[in-house]
Write a protein that holds these residues in place. Structure first.
Motif, short mmCIF file in Angstrom:
data_model
loop_
_atom_site.label_atom_id
_atom_site.label_comp_id
_atom_site.label_asym_id
_atom_site.label_seq_id
_atom_site.Cartn_x
_atom_site.Cartn_y
_atom_site.Cartn_z
N GLY A 31 0.84 -1.19 0.00
CA GLY A 31 0.00 0.00 0.00
C GLY A 31 0.88 1.24 0.00
N PHE A 32 0.67 2.10 -0.99
CA PHE A 32 1.48 3.30 -1.19
C PHE A 32 0.65 4.49 -0.75
CE2 PHE A 32 4.70 5.04 -4.55
CZ PHE A 32 5.37 5.67 -3.54
N LEU A 33 0.95 5.05 0.44
CA LEU A 33 0.13 6.08 1.05
C LEU A 33 0.86 7.41 1.09
CD1 LEU A 33 -1.03 4.00 4.16
CD2 LEU A 33 -2.14 4.14 1.95
N GLY A 34 0.07 8.47 1.09
CA GLY A 34 0.64 9.81 1.21
C GLY A 34 -0.41 10.84 0.87
N PRO A 35 -0.26 12.07 1.37
CA PRO A 35 -1.22 13.13 1.02
C PRO A 35 -1.10 13.51 -0.45
CG PRO A 35 0.65 14.04 2.23
CD PRO A 35 0.82 12.55 2.25
N ASN A 36 -2.08 14.28 -0.93
CA ASN A 36 -2.01 14.76 -2.30
C ASN A 36 -0.72 15.56 -2.51
OD1 ASN A 36 -4.52 13.68 -2.90
ND2 ASN A 36 -5.63 15.56 -2.43
N GLY A 207 7.76 13.97 -1.02
CA GLY A 207 8.71 13.20 -1.81
C GLY A 207 9.63 12.28 -1.02
N ARG A 208 9.47 12.21 0.31
CA ARG A 208 10.38 11.42 1.14
C ARG A 208 9.66 10.24 1.78
NH1 ARG A 208 14.97 14.23 4.40
NH2 ARG A 208 15.78 12.18 3.85
N LEU A 209 10.36 9.13 1.89
CA LEU A 209 9.82 7.93 2.51
C LEU A 209 9.87 8.08 4.03
CD1 LEU A 209 8.78 5.01 2.14
CD2 LEU A 209 11.15 4.26 2.16
N LEU A 210 8.70 7.98 4.68
CA LEU A 210 8.62 8.21 6.12
C LEU A 210 8.29 6.96 6.92
CD1 LEU A 210 6.63 11.58 6.13
CD2 LEU A 210 9.10 11.24 6.09
N PHE A 211 7.70 5.96 6.27
CA PHE A 211 7.34 4.72 6.96
C PHE A 211 7.36 3.58 5.97
CE2 PHE A 211 4.30 1.43 8.03
CZ PHE A 211 4.67 1.10 9.33
N ASN A 212 7.85 2.42 6.43
CA ASN A 212 7.86 1.21 5.61
C ASN A 212 7.71 0.03 6.57
OD1 ASN A 212 8.31 -0.95 3.92
ND2 ASN A 212 10.13 -0.11 2.95
N GLY A 298 -5.61 0.43 16.97
CA GLY A 298 -4.95 1.67 16.60
C GLY A 298 -5.74 2.33 15.49
N ARG A 299 -5.54 3.63 15.31
CA ARG A 299 -6.29 4.37 14.29
C ARG A 299 -5.34 4.84 13.20
NH1 ARG A 299 -10.40 8.02 18.12
NH2 ARG A 299 -11.10 6.25 19.42
N LEU A 300 -5.52 4.26 12.01
CA LEU A 300 -4.61 4.56 10.91
C LEU A 300 -4.68 6.02 10.49
CD1 LEU A 300 -4.92 1.42 8.62
CD2 LEU A 300 -3.15 1.95 10.30
N ASP A 301 -5.87 6.62 10.54
CA ASP A 301 -5.98 8.01 10.12
C ASP A 301 -5.17 8.93 11.02
OD1 ASP A 301 -7.69 7.52 12.24
OD2 ASP A 301 -9.25 8.89 11.55
N THR A 306 -0.20 12.14 11.85
CA THR A 306 0.99 12.39 12.67
C THR A 306 2.26 12.32 11.83
OG1 THR A 306 -0.09 11.52 14.64
CG2 THR A 306 2.31 11.61 14.66
N ILE A 307 2.35 11.27 11.00
CA ILE A 307 3.56 11.06 10.21
C ILE A 307 3.70 12.10 9.11
CG2 ILE A 307 4.66 9.48 8.57
CD1 ILE A 307 3.66 7.16 10.24
N THR A 308 2.61 12.39 8.40
CA THR A 308 2.70 13.26 7.22
C THR A 308 2.74 14.75 7.55
OG1 THR A 308 0.28 13.21 6.93
CG2 THR A 308 1.59 11.58 5.73
N THR A 309 2.37 15.12 8.77
CA THR A 309 2.42 16.54 9.14
C THR A 309 3.62 16.87 10.02
OG1 THR A 309 0.97 16.17 11.06
CG2 THR A 309 -0.08 16.80 8.99
N ALA A 310 4.41 15.85 10.39
CA ALA A 310 5.60 16.10 11.22
C ALA A 310 6.63 16.88 10.43
CB ALA A 310 6.19 14.78 11.70
N THR A 311 7.40 17.70 11.13
CA THR A 311 8.46 18.49 10.49
C THR A 311 9.74 18.38 11.30
OG1 THR A 311 7.79 20.48 11.71
CG2 THR A 311 6.84 20.16 9.52
N GLY A 312 10.86 18.59 10.63
CA GLY A 312 12.14 18.70 11.32
C GLY A 312 12.47 17.53 12.21
N ASP A 313 12.76 17.85 13.49
CA ASP A 313 13.16 16.83 14.47
C ASP A 313 12.06 15.81 14.70
OD1 ASP A 313 15.55 18.12 14.74
OD2 ASP A 313 14.98 19.21 16.56
#
Length: 319
Positions: A31-36, A207-212, A298-301, A306-313
């Motif tokens: 499954g290939f997930l990510g925001p628009n 454009g970056r891989l954040l979870f696998n 757990g709640r996938l949404d 959490t993962i896609t809106t995280a920044t920096g550290d």
């Protein structure tokens, strides 16, 4: 069967895909997930040879997509975003056209077309212009052309987009049936699809891989992993919430009043610890009037946000 190494795609000064590496083995549905705008479709277009990468390599069944594109595309079935097809053609004529492009002739061609029509339930519309079909049927025409040559690798961009619940079920059953002998990548924004058909998921953003990892591993990142839901009949909701907060390893209690006057309490555990036994024991000892009791995986949404809106550290900590 799919090997992607250090993939990068630039459009001028814009970096659409930034150093993505991944492998997909036979029998895996990824499954290939990510925001628009995350780079999902761009990555899939590079894997299928529709776009050339700025840097990095892609191999499909051992064939380098850049150096041996025909051999690579021979083993790929591709459903692009929007399932584009010639609008003035009819599905049967379109599938004949695709089959001939793939090099099939005679009885072999007809058997493959019939099988694709049967698997996608297109029989009722094969003589109607594609332009007149519903979005769901257009999607199924796109799926039929993607699987017609029985490819070893299947890349599908939003395969259930526009389908009603029954059609979604049919497509998911088809994917599950094909999965054992193929490598399948599915881009989707429907998180329930991850549980329905995928045995692994990746998340990308900017454009970056954040979870696998597996869907279960993704769920364990949720603050609701191992949370306990209690629906109670109580005259003092606030006091009950404060009391539930005292249970060992409960970090937070969320309260929601239901339309029938009952109250749902969600007990969030400290660091994902199991609290179901403690919560059940507390309810029994204190005579709580429990109408429902349940455990959350757990709640996938919530994890996705959490993962896609995280920044920096924050992002570095998550990955």
């Amino acid at each position: 069967m799919i090997e992607v190494s250090n993939l990068r795609k630039e459009f001028g000064n814009f970096v659409a895909v930034d150093d993505i590496s991944l492998n997909v083995n036979q029998g895996e549905v990824l499954g290939f997930l990510g925001p628009n705008g995350a780079g999902k479709s761009t990555t899939m277009k590079m894997i299928t040879g529709f776009l050339a990468p700025t840097a990095g390599t892609i191999k499909v069944c051992g064939h380098d997509v850049a150096e041996d594109p025909i051999a690579a595309k021979t083993v790929i079935g591709y459903l692009p975003e929007g399932a584009p097809a010639y609008p003035d053609m009819k599905p049967l004529a379109f599938l004949n056209f695709i089959a001939e492009i793939r090099g099939f002739r005679g009885t072999d061609k007809q058997q493959r077309i019939d099988a694709a029509i049967d698997k996608t339930n297109l029989g009722s519309v094969i003589h109607k212009p594609i332009d007149t079909l519903s979005k769901g049927f257009k999607r199924r025409v796109g799926i039929a052309q993607a699987i017609l040559h029985d490819p070893k690798v299947l890349v599908m961009d939003e395969p259930t987009d526009g389908l009603d619940p029954n059609q979604k079920h049919e497509v998911r059953e088809l994917i599950r049936a094909m999965a054992q002998e193929k490598s399948i990548i599915i881009s989707t924004h429907i998180l329930e699809e991850v549980h329905a058909v995928c045995n692994r998921a990746i998340i990308i953003a900017q454009g970056r891989l954040l979870f696998n990892g597996t869907p279960v591993e993704l769920e364990t990142r949720s603050r609701y992993h191992n949370a306990v839901n209690m629906v109670l009949a109580t005259a003092k909701p606030g006091e009950t919430a404060n009391a539930l907060q005292s249970i060992a390893n409960v970090s937070q209690v969320e309260m929601h009043t239901l339309p029938d006057g009952l109250v749902r309490y969600t007990l969030l555990p400290d660091s994902g610890k199991s609290i179901i036994k403690e919560a059940s024991r507390y309810a029994l000892e204190h005579g709580l009037d429990i109408k429902e009791l349940g455990l959350e995986a757990g709640r996938l949404d919530e994890v996705f946000r959490t993962i896609t809106t995280a920044t920096g550290d924050q992002r570095e900590a998550l990955t």
